[in-house]
Write a protein that holds these residues in place. Structure first.
Motif, PDB file in Angstrom:
ATOM      1  N   ILE A 219      73.506  78.850   4.584  1.00  0.00           N
ATOM      2  CA  ILE A 219      74.625  79.780   4.736  1.00  0.00           C
ATOM      3  C   ILE A 219      75.837  79.133   5.404  1.00  0.00           C
ATOM      4  N   GLY A 220      75.725  77.866   5.766  1.00  0.00           N
ATOM      5  CA  GLY A 220      76.872  77.151   6.314  1.00  0.00           C
ATOM      6  C   GLY A 220      77.152  77.396   7.780  1.00  0.00           C
ATOM      7  N   VAL A 221      76.129  77.780   8.552  1.00  0.00           N
ATOM      8  CA  VAL A 221      76.275  77.988   9.989  1.00  0.00           C
ATOM      9  C   VAL A 221      75.892  76.699  10.715  1.00  0.00           C
ATOM     10  N   LYS A 222      76.625  76.353  11.759  1.00  0.00           N
ATOM     11  CA  LYS A 222      76.433  75.088  12.453  1.00  0.00           C
ATOM     12  C   LYS A 222      75.691  75.285  13.774  1.00  0.00           C
ATOM     13  N   SER A 223      75.018  74.230  14.243  1.00  0.00           N
ATOM     14  CA  SER A 223      74.330  74.258  15.535  1.00  0.00           C
ATOM     15  C   SER A 223      74.046  72.837  15.983  1.00  0.00           C
ATOM     16  N   THR A 224      73.729  72.692  17.261  1.00  0.00           N
ATOM     17  CA  THR A 224      73.354  71.370  17.759  1.00  0.00           C
ATOM     18  C   THR A 224      72.060  70.886  17.116  1.00  0.00           C
ATOM     19  N   ALA A 225      71.162  71.807  16.769  1.00  0.00           N
ATOM     20  CA  ALA A 225      69.910  71.403  16.120  1.00  0.00           C
ATOM     21  C   ALA A 225      70.197  70.662  14.812  1.00  0.00           C
ATOM     22  N   LEU A 226      71.196  71.112  14.064  1.00  0.00           N
ATOM     23  CA  LEU A 226      71.592  70.422  12.833  1.00  0.00           C
ATOM     24  C   LEU A 226      72.364  69.146  13.147  1.00  0.00           C
ATOM     25  N   ARG A 227      73.198  69.188  14.161  1.00  0.00           N
ATOM     26  CA  ARG A 227      74.001  68.020  14.533  1.00  0.00           C
ATOM     27  C   ARG A 227      73.122  66.850  14.961  1.00  0.00           C
ATOM     28  N   PHE A 228      72.065  67.121  15.718  1.00  0.00           N
ATOM     29  CA  PHE A 228      71.247  66.046  16.272  1.00  0.00           C
ATOM     30  C   PHE A 228      70.225  65.505  15.278  1.00  0.00           C
ATOM     31  N   GLY A 229      69.746  66.363  14.369  1.00  0.00           N
ATOM     32  CA  GLY A 229      68.776  65.922  13.375  1.00  0.00           C
ATOM     33  C   GLY A 229      67.546  65.298  14.000  1.00  0.00           C
ATOM     34  N   GLY A 230      67.209  64.096  13.560  1.00  0.00           N
ATOM     35  CA  GLY A 230      66.014  63.412  14.043  1.00  0.00           C
ATOM     36  C   GLY A 230      66.107  62.926  15.478  1.00  0.00           C
ATOM     37  N   ARG A 231      67.286  63.021  16.078  1.00  0.00           N
ATOM     38  CA  ARG A 231      67.464  62.592  17.469  1.00  0.00           C
ATOM     39  C   ARG A 231      67.418  63.762  18.447  1.00  0.00           C
ATOM     40  N   THR A 232      66.973  64.915  17.972  1.00  0.00           N
ATOM     41  CA  THR A 232      67.016  66.121  18.801  1.00  0.00           C
ATOM     42  C   THR A 232      66.261  65.945  20.109  1.00  0.00           C
ATOM     43  N   ARG A 233      65.063  65.383  20.059  1.00  0.00           N
ATOM     44  CA  ARG A 233      64.264  65.263  21.288  1.00  0.00           C
ATOM     45  C   ARG A 233      64.984  64.396  22.330  1.00  0.00           C
ATOM     46  N   ALA A 234      65.597  63.307  21.876  1.00  0.00           N
ATOM     47  CA  ALA A 234      66.309  62.428  22.805  1.00  0.00           C
ATOM     48  C   ALA A 234      67.471  63.164  23.464  1.00  0.00           C
ATOM     49  N   TRP A 235      68.213  63.936  22.683  1.00  0.00           N
ATOM     50  CA  TRP A 235      69.309  64.736  23.244  1.00  0.00           C
ATOM     51  C   TRP A 235      68.782  65.756  24.250  1.00  0.00           C
ATOM     52  N   LEU A 236      67.665  66.397  23.914  1.00  0.00           N
ATOM     53  CA  LEU A 236      67.098  67.391  24.820  1.00  0.00           C
ATOM     54  C   LEU A 236      66.672  66.756  26.139  1.00  0.00           C
ATOM     55  N   VAL A 237      66.078  65.585  26.081  1.00  0.00           N
ATOM     56  CA  VAL A 237      65.704  64.879  27.305  1.00  0.00           C
ATOM     57  C   VAL A 237      66.952  64.643  28.159  1.00  0.00           C
ATOM     58  N   GLY A 238      68.029  64.243  27.511  1.00  0.00           N
ATOM     59  CA  GLY A 238      69.274  64.040  28.238  1.00  0.00           C
ATOM     60  C   GLY A 238      69.803  65.312  28.868  1.00  0.00           C
TER      61      GLY A 238
END
Length: 311
Positions: A219-238
């Motif tokens: 539907i074209g809605v954006k989020s950090t989950a889509l922005r981070f992709g496969g690096r999501t866990r690393a971003w969350l740790v940060g």
């Protein structure tokens, strides 16, 4: 009594919640609109308020936080979270019907009209205003300033992959209001606490957004989950590292003491458990970990209360 249609229960509500079990039929969709069947949002909105009030109490010399103030902020959190969610659902009414997790909400399912939702939003906002008016003038002014953030947040997922930042700015405003309500001014400690809360929101709401990745793409809605992709866990740790570091810095600014840091270590352990057990492709797991952030907040709050009593 005949059974209710399947749309009477919202998809991501807690099983056998009190609204589904006990609310009258006429009130149930409005309770769901205010997310009373999903209280986690109240907890996450309330925690920065409780942290800030107790932090200010330590700065003022310690002792038990003002119970009246804690009750007022709790009522305000319930009212304003409900008003915010109602507003969000009005804005998102043409989007929620296309997302599996949200199409059963009262507006897209047709159980509450837009007009009815708007009236309900105003009523909840008035409750929040009554609560705000019980505080000192400086705190009232700080509280009113948050309305701009509340107003723009629902639109951010249409224009940026970082809508969680705007949610964090709005959801953690209580870190400023709580301190102001106790001391009638602001200082660096609540500002640092506010920033720590924003990083916390970036963490837990990214986990929440993982549930909707496929629908959001369609539907074209954006989020950090889509922005981070496969690096999501690393971003969350940060994000969680910066949260804990910010809370530690806020405590240091008012000399919170070793008890607080012991509790904060418990909070850090809880955050580490979230990162270790996260399964980005398991929506049920993501929802459970998102909800578990209430416990992180309570651990920090308990540490602050004990530290205040020991001050």
């Amino acid at each position: 009594m005949t059974s209710q249609p399947h749309t009477d229960r919202v998809a991501d509500a807690v099983a056998r919640n009190w609204v589904d079990r006990w609310a009258p039929a006429w009130a149930k969709p409005y309770c769901q609109l205010a997310r009373l069947d999903r209280p986690i949002g109240v907890w996450l909105l309330l925690m920065p308020c409780l942290w800030s009030v107790t932090l200010a109490q330590i700065a003022a010399g310690g002792g038990l936080p003002d119970l009246r103030l804690l009750v007022l902020l709790t009522i305000g959190a319930v009212a304003m979270r409900g008003a915010g969610c109602t507003y969000n659902d009005i804005v998102d009414r043409n989007v929620d019907g296309h997302v599996a997790r949200t199409r059963s909400r009262p507006i897209p399912s047709g159980r509450v009209s837009v007009t009815g939702a708007a009236i309900f939003m105003v009523a909840q906002s008035l409750v929040g205003l009554v609560v705000l008016l019980q505080l000192n003038r400086f705190a009232i002014g700080i509280g009113l300033a948050s309305l701009v953030l509340v107003a723009i947040y629902p639109f951010m997922k249409r224009v940026t992959y970082w809508p969680q930042i705007f949610l964090g700015l709005a959801f953690n405003w209580g870190a400023l209001v709580g301190w102001a309500a106790v001391l009638g001014q602001l200082d660096w400690a609540p500002v640092v606490l506010y920033v720590a809360g924003i990083f916390w929101t970036l963490g837990y709401d990214t986990i929440y957004a993982l549930q909707d990745k496929e629908d959001d793409v369609l539907i074209g809605v954006k989020s950090t989950a889509l922005r981070f992709g496969g690096r999501t866990r690393a971003w969350l740790v940060g994000f969680y590292t910066l949260t804990v570091g910010g809370l530690a810095a806020a405590g240091a600014l008012i000399a919170a003491g070793p008890v607080f840091y012991l509790a904060l270590a418990g909070g850090a352990t809880h955050a580490a458990w979230q990162m270790i057990t996260l399964d980005e492709d398991d929506p049920a797991r993501c929802l459970m970990l998102f909800r578990s952030n209430r416990d992180f907040g309570l651990i920090v709050f308990a540490g602050l209360v004990v530290a205040s009593l020991a001050a």
